[in-house]
Design a protein around this motif. Structure first.
Motif, PDB file in Angstrom:
ATOM      1  N   ILE A  52      10.721  -5.389  12.231  1.00  0.00           N
ATOM      2  CA  ILE A  52       9.733  -5.474  11.319  1.00  0.00           C
ATOM      3  C   ILE A  52       8.337  -4.813  11.584  1.00  0.00           C
ATOM      4  O   ILE A  52       7.485  -5.006  12.331  1.00  0.00           O
ATOM      5  CB  ILE A  52       9.799  -6.770  10.507  1.00  0.00           C
ATOM      6  CG1 ILE A  52      11.198  -7.449  10.746  1.00  0.00           C
ATOM      7  CG2 ILE A  52       8.520  -6.844   9.126  1.00  0.00           C
ATOM      8  CD1 ILE A  52      11.710  -7.289   9.302  1.00  0.00           C
ATOM      9  N   SER A  53       8.162  -3.854  11.473  1.00  0.00           N
ATOM     10  CA  SER A  53       7.159  -2.798  11.223  1.00  0.00           C
ATOM     11  C   SER A  53       6.055  -2.739  10.046  1.00  0.00           C
ATOM     12  O   SER A  53       4.674  -2.232   9.797  1.00  0.00           O
ATOM     13  CB  SER A  53       7.223  -1.852  11.700  1.00  0.00           C
ATOM     14  OG  SER A  53       8.152  -0.853  11.180  1.00  0.00           O
ATOM     15  N   SER A  54       6.833  -3.583   8.779  1.00  0.00           N
ATOM     16  CA  SER A  54       5.981  -3.296   7.742  1.00  0.00           C
ATOM     17  C   SER A  54       5.771  -4.043   6.761  1.00  0.00           C
ATOM     18  O   SER A  54       6.947  -4.624   6.595  1.00  0.00           O
ATOM     19  CB  SER A  54       6.441  -1.707   6.594  1.00  0.00           C
ATOM     20  OG  SER A  54       5.843  -1.402   5.578  1.00  0.00           O
ATOM     21  N   LEU A  55       4.994  -4.746   6.376  1.00  0.00           N
ATOM     22  CA  LEU A  55       5.066  -5.731   5.588  1.00  0.00           C
ATOM     23  C   LEU A  55       6.361  -5.939   3.787  1.00  0.00           C
ATOM     24  O   LEU A  55       6.467  -7.001   3.746  1.00  0.00           O
ATOM     25  CB  LEU A  55       3.378  -6.529   4.528  1.00  0.00           C
ATOM     26  CG  LEU A  55       3.256  -7.723   4.432  1.00  0.00           C
ATOM     27  CD1 LEU A  55       3.947  -8.906   5.605  1.00  0.00           C
ATOM     28  CD2 LEU A  55       2.111  -7.684   3.929  1.00  0.00           C
ATOM     29  N   SER A  56       6.292  -4.748   3.695  1.00  0.00           N
ATOM     30  CA  SER A  56       6.878  -4.079   2.279  1.00  0.00           C
ATOM     31  C   SER A  56       8.220  -4.839   2.773  1.00  0.00           C
ATOM     32  O   SER A  56       9.041  -4.798   2.010  1.00  0.00           O
ATOM     33  CB  SER A  56       6.673  -3.048   2.014  1.00  0.00           C
ATOM     34  OG  SER A  56       6.715  -1.747   3.078  1.00  0.00           O
ATOM     35  N   SER A  57       8.761  -5.097   3.654  1.00  0.00           N
ATOM     36  CA  SER A  57      10.025  -4.976   3.919  1.00  0.00           C
ATOM     37  C   SER A  57      10.765  -6.178   4.448  1.00  0.00           C
ATOM     38  O   SER A  57      11.792  -6.366   3.896  1.00  0.00           O
ATOM     39  CB  SER A  57      10.478  -4.381   5.631  1.00  0.00           C
ATOM     40  OG  SER A  57       9.826  -3.321   5.858  1.00  0.00           O
ATOM     41  N   ILE A  58       9.355  -7.056   4.196  1.00  0.00           N
ATOM     42  CA  ILE A  58      10.158  -8.645   3.629  1.00  0.00           C
ATOM     43  C   ILE A  58       9.142  -9.254   2.332  1.00  0.00           C
ATOM     44  O   ILE A  58       9.011 -10.528   2.109  1.00  0.00           O
ATOM     45  CB  ILE A  58       9.848  -9.336   4.549  1.00  0.00           C
ATOM     46  CG1 ILE A  58       8.065  -9.163   5.353  1.00  0.00           C
ATOM     47  CG2 ILE A  58      11.165  -9.034   6.274  1.00  0.00           C
ATOM     48  CD1 ILE A  58       7.741  -9.904   6.931  1.00  0.00           C
ATOM     49  N   VAL A  59       8.614  -8.895   2.018  1.00  0.00           N
ATOM     50  CA  VAL A  59       7.404  -9.178   1.028  1.00  0.00           C
ATOM     51  C   VAL A  59       7.481  -7.574  -0.265  1.00  0.00           C
ATOM     52  O   VAL A  59       7.295  -6.707   0.012  1.00  0.00           O
ATOM     53  CB  VAL A  59       6.371  -9.251   1.411  1.00  0.00           C
ATOM     54  CG1 VAL A  59       4.728  -9.494   0.086  1.00  0.00           C
ATOM     55  CG2 VAL A  59       5.830 -10.302   2.706  1.00  0.00           C
ATOM     56  N   GLN A  60       7.465  -8.772  -1.572  1.00  0.00           N
ATOM     57  CA  GLN A  60       7.363  -7.875  -2.993  1.00  0.00           C
ATOM     58  C   GLN A  60       6.277  -6.947  -3.032  1.00  0.00           C
ATOM     59  O   GLN A  60       6.719  -5.782  -3.237  1.00  0.00           O
ATOM     60  CB  GLN A  60       8.227  -8.777  -4.064  1.00  0.00           C
ATOM     61  CG  GLN A  60       8.583  -8.038  -5.033  1.00  0.00           C
ATOM     62  CD  GLN A  60       9.904  -7.157  -5.075  1.00  0.00           C
ATOM     63  OE1 GLN A  60      10.129  -7.583  -4.043  1.00  0.00           O
ATOM     64  NE2 GLN A  60       9.875  -5.915  -5.835  1.00  0.00           N
ATOM     65  N   SER A  61       5.758  -7.688  -3.004  1.00  0.00           N
ATOM     66  CA  SER A  61       3.955  -7.504  -3.151  1.00  0.00           C
ATOM     67  C   SER A  61       3.081  -7.168  -2.181  1.00  0.00           C
ATOM     68  O   SER A  61       2.447  -8.327  -2.485  1.00  0.00           O
ATOM     69  CB  SER A  61       3.369  -7.947  -4.516  1.00  0.00           C
ATOM     70  OG  SER A  61       4.827  -7.952  -6.084  1.00  0.00           O
TER      71      SER A  61
END
Length: 268
Positions: A52-61
């Motif tokens: 997981i290198s991007s917050l958008s991979s695990i968080v909708q907004s």
């Protein structure tokens, strides 16, 4: 071959695969330990190893306008929350099933590390301190995203396994086998390659890999890897306004994956 017959062959192959997978499940922990009481298991905890290198991979907004350093800090916090949630899901499930006694091990005690097998000295200290029969640790290598090698291996093994089964029941009919391979590529690629949409459904795959080590011998006595995708049955437990969020769907996948681990650990 008619579509009806093809689907019958498909159903048969899937049924046989389920039987094979069921036969390969981990043996009952209590019998493996050769004890006559519910096993007392120290929970060292799970480590998220998914890339997981991007917050958008695990968080909708995810928040906008933040720096790389701030995003990294938020990712680390989110991953830590996921790890602790996995631990709590497992402990809760084991307590409810009543077939094993979970004991949460304080982080770092006797040099233990989340997601790693303890050293022999640490195992002996844990056995003496808590009266443990075994300890459990694990990783979460797939959380919406995973390393490319996992889905490639997964879909390849699926296709090979089904091809062997279908070949054995159809006298190696190339047309049927080729049709099934095409069907698998069409339907499985969105699932195996994570977070994709197929017919408007987000799969949100999660994999939990758990290991149990005997405290008396220091050897691995149990191992299970579980792959799960989001379940509408589980999602209804969340507020309706939250169900479309990526983090909620991944949370639901994690919940049912951990539940499968607990179920296997509780087998008699």
């Amino acid at each position: 071959m008619t579509a009806k017959n093809f689907m019958k062959s498909k159903t048969l192959s899937l049924f046989l695969i389920i039987l094979i997978l069921h036969a390969c499940t981990a043996p009952p922990l209590r019998k493996t330990l050769k004890i006559d009481h519910p096993p007392k298991i120290g929970i060292i905890g799970f480590k998220v190893t998914a890339p997981i290198s991007s917050l958008s991979s695990i968080v909708q907004s995810p928040p906008k306008g933040i720096s790389k350093e701030e995003e990294k800090e938020l990712i680390n916090k989110r991953l830590r929350d996921i790890e602790e949630k996995a631990d709590s899901f497992l402990i809760k499930d084991l307590i409810e099933k009543g077939k094993a006694v979970p004991v949460k091990i304080p982080e770092g005690l006797f040099g233990t590390k989340r997601g790693e097998k303890p050293e022999l000295e640490a195992l002996e200290n844990l056995r003496k301190e808590f009266g443990l029969d075994a300890v459990l640790y694990g990783e979460i290598p797939w959380y919406g995203k995973t390393r490319l090698i996992y889905p490639i291996l997964g879909i390849s093994l699926d296709i090979i396994g089904e091809s062997v089964i279908i070949g054995s029941v159809t006298n190696w009919n190339e047309t049927i086998i080729s049709a099934n391979i095409g069907f698998e590529l069409l339907t499985s690629v969105p699932l195996w390659f994570g977070g994709a949409y197929f017919f408007g459904v987000a799969f949100r795959p999660v994999t939990v890999d758990a290991h149990v080590v005997s405290t008396s011998e220091g050897t691995e006595i149990w191992h299970k890897s579980v792959d799960r995708i989001v379940s509408r049955r589980i999602l209804i437990k969340y507020p309706e306004s939250e169900r479309a969020k990526k983090e909620v769907q991944l949370d639901a996948s994690l919940l049912i994956a951990i539940s499968a681990i607990a179920e296997s650990l509780s087998m008699e």
